[in-house]
Design a protein around this motif. Structure first.
Motif, PDB file in Angstrom:
ATOM      1  N   LEU A 141       0.816  -1.214   0.000  1.00 36.47           N
ATOM      2  CA  LEU A 141       0.000   0.000   0.000  1.00 36.47           C
ATOM      3  C   LEU A 141       0.852   1.269   0.000  1.00 36.47           C
ATOM      4  CD1 LEU A 141      -2.963  -0.891   2.385  1.00 36.47           C
ATOM      5  CD2 LEU A 141      -2.721  -1.214  -0.072  1.00 36.47           C
ATOM      6  N   GLU A 142       2.062   1.145  -0.449  1.00 41.55           N
ATOM      7  CA  GLU A 142       2.961   2.297  -0.507  1.00 41.55           C
ATOM      8  C   GLU A 142       3.407   2.539  -1.952  1.00 41.55           C
ATOM      9  OE1 GLU A 142       6.153   1.269   2.091  1.00 41.55           O
ATOM     10  OE2 GLU A 142       4.848   0.882   3.815  1.00 41.55           O
ATOM     11  N   GLN A 143       3.817   3.764  -2.190  1.00 40.51           N
ATOM     12  CA  GLN A 143       4.472   4.164  -3.452  1.00 40.51           C
ATOM     13  C   GLN A 143       3.749   3.664  -4.703  1.00 40.51           C
ATOM     14  OE1 GLN A 143       8.504   2.751  -3.008  1.00 40.51           O
ATOM     15  NE2 GLN A 143       9.052   4.380  -1.609  1.00 40.51           N
ATOM     16  N   PRO A 144       2.593   4.170  -5.040  1.00 42.97           N
ATOM     17  CA  PRO A 144       1.810   5.177  -4.317  1.00 42.97           C
ATOM     18  C   PRO A 144       0.804   4.559  -3.353  1.00 42.97           C
ATOM     19  CG  PRO A 144       0.831   4.781  -6.449  1.00 42.97           C
ATOM     20  CD  PRO A 144       2.059   3.912  -6.387  1.00 42.97           C
ATOM     21  N   VAL A 145       0.275   5.389  -2.468  1.00 45.26           N
ATOM     22  CA  VAL A 145      -0.763   4.949  -1.539  1.00 45.26           C
ATOM     23  C   VAL A 145      -2.099   4.933  -2.279  1.00 45.26           C
ATOM     24  CG1 VAL A 145      -1.997   5.500   0.585  1.00 45.26           C
ATOM     25  CG2 VAL A 145       0.468   5.884   0.439  1.00 45.26           C
ATOM     26  N   PRO A 146      -2.808   3.808  -2.284  1.00 42.70           N
ATOM     27  CA  PRO A 146      -4.064   3.728  -3.028  1.00 42.70           C
ATOM     28  C   PRO A 146      -5.141   4.658  -2.470  1.00 42.70           C
ATOM     29  CG  PRO A 146      -3.228   1.540  -2.498  1.00 42.70           C
ATOM     30  CD  PRO A 146      -2.428   2.507  -1.704  1.00 42.70           C
ATOM     31  N   GLU A 147      -5.990   5.128  -3.364  1.00 37.11           N
ATOM     32  CA  GLU A 147      -7.140   5.944  -2.983  1.00 37.11           C
ATOM     33  C   GLU A 147      -8.372   5.078  -2.732  1.00 37.11           C
ATOM     34  OE1 GLU A 147      -7.905   9.078  -5.745  1.00 37.11           O
ATOM     35  OE2 GLU A 147      -5.780   9.481  -6.068  1.00 37.11           O
ATOM     36  N   ALA A 148      -8.374   3.866  -3.240  1.00 32.51           N
ATOM     37  CA  ALA A 148      -9.516   2.973  -3.083  1.00 32.51           C
ATOM     38  C   ALA A 148      -9.058   1.546  -3.344  1.00 32.51           C
ATOM     39  CB  ALA A 148     -10.640   3.352  -4.041  1.00 32.51           C
ATOM     40  N   GLY A 149      -9.837   0.595  -2.842  1.00 28.79           N
ATOM     41  CA  GLY A 149      -9.493  -0.808  -3.046  1.00 28.79           C
ATOM     42  C   GLY A 149     -10.731  -1.649  -3.272  1.00 28.79           C
ATOM     43  N   MET A 150     -10.607  -2.650  -4.131  1.00 26.82           N
ATOM     44  CA  MET A 150     -11.698  -3.580  -4.410  1.00 26.82           C
ATOM     45  C   MET A 150     -11.167  -5.003  -4.299  1.00 26.82           C
ATOM     46  SD  MET A 150     -14.585  -2.005  -5.234  1.00 26.82           S
ATOM     47  CE  MET A 150     -15.216  -0.452  -5.905  1.00 26.82           C
ATOM     48  N   ALA A 151     -12.015  -5.893  -3.801  1.00 26.92           N
ATOM     49  CA  ALA A 151     -11.603  -7.291  -3.678  1.00 26.92           C
ATOM     50  C   ALA A 151     -12.733  -8.197  -4.139  1.00 26.92           C
ATOM     51  CB  ALA A 151     -11.222  -7.608  -2.234  1.00 26.92           C
ATOM     52  N   LEU A 152     -12.363  -9.395  -4.564  1.00 29.78           N
ATOM     53  CA  LEU A 152     -13.333 -10.365  -5.071  1.00 29.78           C
ATOM     54  C   LEU A 152     -13.022 -11.740  -4.498  1.00 29.78           C
ATOM     55  CD1 LEU A 152     -15.689 -10.776  -7.156  1.00 29.78           C
ATOM     56  CD2 LEU A 152     -13.924 -11.468  -8.782  1.00 29.78           C
ATOM     57  N   HIS A 153     -14.057 -12.443  -4.073  1.00 27.65           N
ATOM     58  CA  HIS A 153     -13.915 -13.775  -3.479  1.00 27.65           C
ATOM     59  C   HIS A 153     -14.929 -14.699  -4.129  1.00 27.65           C
ATOM     60  CE1 HIS A 153     -13.668 -16.987  -0.490  1.00 27.65           C
ATOM     61  NE2 HIS A 153     -12.736 -16.330   0.167  1.00 27.65           N
TER      62      HIS A 153
END
Length: 278
Positions: free
Chosen positions: A33-45
């Motif tokens: 989550l570094e370089q760059p720091v995300p603005e949003a995240g999505m996951a799928l299961h």
């Protein structure tokens, strides 16, 4: 070309050891989550309880927080013909297992969903010998973090007090899993809308009747994906009886319908397009 239209950075994260709750921690430590720091995240299961190709993406609490607990019951071993010469940890363990059910039944409000399950008990080596130790392992699940903490506290108190009442001892350990997965309302709506673009309205459920009591370390700790940036967690069903992929998770016969995998990829592409207003 298509890539030149993307006005930001996309990180593709393939999560290891979700079942053991170490994958997210290891990835965070590695700087995902570094370089760059995300603005949003999505996951799928993947999901096995609904028709193949269906997308589930609810708002708010989506999955429970979970923890593994381990109780070591210590007694004094002796021959089964003379139990008075020892302290029977099997008997103590049996009482602890029964007593732990009192927590859910009488201490946690019925409107706060929670689960306490014993899944592993190990004791003894011969039918006529009382062993000196018994291992109990189980899991707790709760939709609210304060409930999970209370369950953990009471497990230790009940185990120790029950063992003492029968002249034995109990040592307990909590192996903390993930806190509850809580979908950001805006990101959950974005994900559901993108899913509709891919599979149509009839194949998307965006208001779940109840959260899943399973756990997921997508929401792990104070430095988690979900707490660093708004995010949403989706399910893609692969349950197809004709292909025998309708077996529940964590079953030796579990399998997936690979013909629906493209749906997940297509939804992620559509999320990127909408997020970057392409």
């Amino acid at each position: 070309n298509y890539q030149s239209k993307i006005t930001g950075t996309i990180k593709l994260v393939f999560q290891p050891d979700e079942e053991g709750f170490t994958g997210a921690k290891a990835m965070l430590k590695a700087g995902v989550l570094e370089q760059p720091v995300p603005e949003a995240g999505m996951a799928l299961h993947v999901h096995s309880g609904t028709p193949s190709g269906l997308i589930l993406c609810g708002q708010g609490t989506t999955m429970a927080g979970c923890t593994l607990f381990r109780i070591s019951v210590k007694g004094i071993g002796c021959h089964g013909s003379t139990p008075e010469k020892g302290v029977d940890p099997v008997n103590i363990a049996a009482h602890i297992i029964i007593n732990l059910q009192e927590i859910i039944a009488r201490e946690i409000p019925a409107v706060k969903p929670s689960v306490l399950t014993i899944g592993h008990v190990k004791a003894g080596f011969a039918y006529n010998v009382i062993p000196s130790e018994v291992l109990i392992e189980g899991t707790i699940r709760a939709l609210e973090e304060d409930v999970r903490q209370e369950l953990a506290k009471r497990i230790g108190e009940i185990a120790e007090a029950t063992a003492k009442a029968f002249r034995g001892e109990a040592e307990y350990e909590m192996i903390w899993g993930a806190p509850p997965v809580i979908n950001d309302a805006g990101m959950a709506k974005l994900a559901a809308d993108c899913a509709r673009d891919v599979v149509g309205d009839d194949m998307v459920i965006d208001h779940l009747d109840a959260p899943n009591m399973g756990g997921e370390d997508f929401a792990y700790g104070r430095s988690s994906f979900m707490e660093n940036a708004p995010g949403a967690f989706m399910f893609l069903s692969s349950s197809n009886p004709e292909k025998h992929t309708d077996v529940p998770h964590h079953n030796p016969l579990f399998n997936v319908d690979e013909d629906v995998f493209w749906i997940g990829s297509a939804i992620f592409v559509r999320i990127v397009e909408r997020f970057f207003k392409m």
